[in-house]
Design a protein around this motif. Structure first.
Motif, PDB file in Angstrom:
ATOM      1  N   HIS A 178       7.019  39.810 -46.814  1.00  0.00           N
ATOM      2  CA  HIS A 178       5.974  40.795 -46.611  1.00  0.00           C
ATOM      3  C   HIS A 178       6.618  42.173 -46.482  1.00  0.00           C
ATOM      4  O   HIS A 178       7.770  42.314 -46.052  1.00  0.00           O
ATOM      5  CB  HIS A 178       5.184  40.462 -45.340  1.00  0.00           C
ATOM      6  N   THR A 179       5.873  43.203 -46.845  1.00  0.00           N
ATOM      7  CA  THR A 179       6.373  44.577 -46.747  1.00  0.00           C
ATOM      8  C   THR A 179       6.846  44.899 -45.332  1.00  0.00           C
ATOM      9  O   THR A 179       7.871  45.575 -45.142  1.00  0.00           O
ATOM     10  CB  THR A 179       5.271  45.573 -47.169  1.00  0.00           C
ATOM     11  N   ASN A 180       6.132  44.415 -44.339  1.00  0.00           N
ATOM     12  CA  ASN A 180       6.517  44.696 -42.956  1.00  0.00           C
ATOM     13  C   ASN A 180       7.804  43.964 -42.566  1.00  0.00           C
ATOM     14  O   ASN A 180       8.551  44.434 -41.720  1.00  0.00           O
ATOM     15  CB  ASN A 180       5.390  44.318 -42.001  1.00  0.00           C
ATOM     16  N   SER A 183      10.548  46.065 -43.798  1.00  0.00           N
ATOM     17  CA  SER A 183      10.676  47.186 -42.874  1.00  0.00           C
ATOM     18  C   SER A 183      11.470  46.768 -41.633  1.00  0.00           C
ATOM     19  O   SER A 183      12.282  47.544 -41.111  1.00  0.00           O
ATOM     20  CB  SER A 183       9.295  47.697 -42.465  1.00  0.00           C
ATOM     21  N   GLY A 214       7.882  52.600 -43.462  1.00  0.00           N
ATOM     22  CA  GLY A 214       6.900  52.347 -42.417  1.00  0.00           C
ATOM     23  C   GLY A 214       6.144  51.053 -42.666  1.00  0.00           C
ATOM     24  O   GLY A 214       6.076  50.553 -43.793  1.00  0.00           O
ATOM     25  N   LYS A 215       5.574  50.519 -41.621  1.00  0.00           N
ATOM     26  CA  LYS A 215       4.803  49.290 -41.747  1.00  0.00           C
ATOM     27  C   LYS A 215       3.377  49.616 -42.180  1.00  0.00           C
ATOM     28  O   LYS A 215       2.856  50.696 -41.907  1.00  0.00           O
ATOM     29  CB  LYS A 215       4.796  48.527 -40.425  1.00  0.00           C
ATOM     30  N   ILE A 216       2.774  48.673 -42.861  1.00  0.00           N
ATOM     31  CA  ILE A 216       1.403  48.844 -43.317  1.00  0.00           C
ATOM     32  C   ILE A 216       0.471  47.989 -42.459  1.00  0.00           C
ATOM     33  O   ILE A 216       0.894  47.015 -41.834  1.00  0.00           O
ATOM     34  CB  ILE A 216       1.255  48.454 -44.800  1.00  0.00           C
ATOM     35  N   ASP A 217      -0.762  48.380 -42.412  1.00  0.00           N
ATOM     36  CA  ASP A 217      -1.746  47.595 -41.681  1.00  0.00           C
ATOM     37  C   ASP A 217      -1.949  46.257 -42.379  1.00  0.00           C
ATOM     38  O   ASP A 217      -2.119  46.196 -43.603  1.00  0.00           O
ATOM     39  CB  ASP A 217      -3.077  48.335 -41.601  1.00  0.00           C
ATOM     40  N   THR A 218      -1.916  45.181 -41.612  1.00  0.00           N
ATOM     41  CA  THR A 218      -2.112  43.852 -42.197  1.00  0.00           C
ATOM     42  C   THR A 218      -3.597  43.537 -42.286  1.00  0.00           C
ATOM     43  O   THR A 218      -4.426  44.146 -41.603  1.00  0.00           O
ATOM     44  CB  THR A 218      -1.431  42.783 -41.331  1.00  0.00           C
ATOM     45  N   ASP A 219      -3.909  42.575 -43.136  1.00  0.00           N
ATOM     46  CA  ASP A 219      -5.316  42.171 -43.298  1.00  0.00           C
ATOM     47  C   ASP A 219      -5.589  40.842 -42.608  1.00  0.00           C
ATOM     48  O   ASP A 219      -6.460  40.080 -43.025  1.00  0.00           O
ATOM     49  CB  ASP A 219      -5.681  42.096 -44.783  1.00  0.00           C
TER      50      ASP A 219
END
Length: 412
Positions: A178-180, A183, A214-219
């Motif tokens: 995952h992108t986070n 990160s 930066g981290k993105i908001d997860t769904d």
């Protein structure tokens, strides 16, 4: 016949004769001893007296040489005058005070080869001295190991910014993280190399010009009250330890490991309220105290007492497999998450936006928000935000208990 004169510096200790001369105070630092002693062993007095003069004259000569600056310290320097290496780096105390320095110890510079490698393990050991979160240490160890495998070295002096960026790119191209998570990798490297630079272990920080994304908001979606009720109801068919984990999660939003790894002593009263005490966890803010709902206490306290009666104080779930670290959190997390996904033997929640463990945290947070609980109390219950690690103000536990009692009651 007249008795021979007694030798003033000859004495007998436990049947053994020896010559002892006290070293003057102004010579002790140079000679390295408080007393000069030569032992003859268990021989007749007459023989010891015959040997006395030569030894005594030798000791006087050493004292004289010390005063004139021509002495050489004995190798067996007295421990009372030995100075071990200083605990800080860069220099050390000389073992012997050079005569030209007036009998004083001096600093000797230590030379470290410029090409001496600095391993990731060394840096992490230094980082750990200031950080007591074992989970973060293990995560950093794993992430640094990935970088070492990619770069072909764990020498921090040889790591370049290009290697780090290329490793980040390889993670994105693999499409497995995952992108986070990526990160988190970069954040780990920024922290570790910054520590190495701050502690003078390296001269150049390879992360200085590398951006940490930066981290993105997860769904991730929260569970619904109906899903939580279903999980708790079906969990009664599981072994008691896993059932209790599911119950505690439903009323607190804690991670499975945060309840599974607890000790019996960490279920205790704080300010007259039964609480779950979490002394450490995934993040710094995970350290917290969470009041327990009365419905949880009805099933948890009898079990806790039975464990103490049978095993004594220790792990709350001593019969769960503990893994390599002796903690059952990994096993409990794996089994419960797999069971929640299982359509045949479990609950069968297969929606990918529902994360079996983390959706509980979203569920509790959203339910507390709906109940109009203030943000500070919500964060303190779920372990979010920097304010959680601080000491609790008087009355906070009662406020949290009032908030928890506003959650839906799946055991009702």
């Amino acid at each position: 016949m007249a008795r021979p004169a007694r030798k003033l510096h000859l004495e007998c200790r436990d049947g053994s004769w020896r010559v002892t001369v006290k070293v003057p105070a102004d010579c002790r630092a140079i000679i390295g001893k408080a007393n000069l002693i030569h032992t003859f062993g268990k021989i007749p007095y007459s023989k010891a007296a015959a040997l006395h003069d030569e030894i005594y004259e030798g000791f006087l000569e050493r004292i004289t040489n010390a005063r004139t600056g021509t002495s050489t310290p004995a190798d067996d320097i007295d421990p009372r005058y030995y100075h071990p290496p200083a605990p800080w780096g860069g220099a050390r105390l000389a073992k012997y005070p050079p005569p030209e320095n007036g009998g004083k110890w001096v600093w000797q510079a230590e030379t470290v080869p410029a090409d001496k490698p600095v391993s990731f393990t060394e840096i992490l050991d230094v980082w750990k001295l200031e950080n007591d979160n074992e989970d973060t240490f293990n995560k950093f160890t794993r992430m640094m190991g990935k970088l070492a495998a990619f770069a072909g070295t764990d020498d921090a002096k040889r790591i370049t910014p290009r290697q780090i960026v290329e490793f980040e790119t390889s993670l994105r191209q693999a499409g497995k993280h995952h992108t986070n998570t990526i990160s988190n990798y970069m954040g780990c490297y920024a922290t570790v190399f910054k520590t190495a630079k701050r502690k003078f272990m390296i001269t150049v920080n390879p992360m200085a010009d590398v951006k940490v994304p930066g981290k993105i908001d997860t769904d991730i979606l929260p569970y619904t009250p109906e899903q939580v009720r279903s999980i708790v109801g079906e969990a009664q068919k599981l072994r008691i330890e896993l059932y209790l984990c599911a119950v505690v999660q439903a009323y607190t939003g804690v991670r499975i490991s945060e309840i599974a790894n607890r000790k019996t002593s960490e279920i205790r009263q704080e300010e007259g309220v039964w609480c779950l005490v979490i002394p450490n966890g995934k993040t710094t803010s995970s350290k917290r105290i969470v009041p327990l709902h009365p419905a949880v206490l009805k099933v948890l306290l009898p079990y806790r007492q039975s464990v103490i009666d049978q095993h004594g104080e220790g792990l709350l779930f001593p019969d769960l497999p503990g893994g390599s670290k002796g903690e059952p959190g990994a096993y409990a997390t794996r089994e419960l998450c797999k069971w929640i996904r299982d359509e045949k033997k479990g609950v069968g929640i297969t929606d990918k936006k529902i994360q079996p463990n983390h959706s509980y945290r979203h569920y509790v947070k959203s339910q507390l928000y709906t109940a109009k609980v203030d943000v500070k109390t919500r964060d303190m219950i779920c372990g979010h935000g920097a304010n959680v690690a601080r000491k609790y103000e008087h009355g906070d536990i009662e406020l949290m208990l009032e908030a928890i009692q506003k959650l839906p009651n799946p055991l009702a």
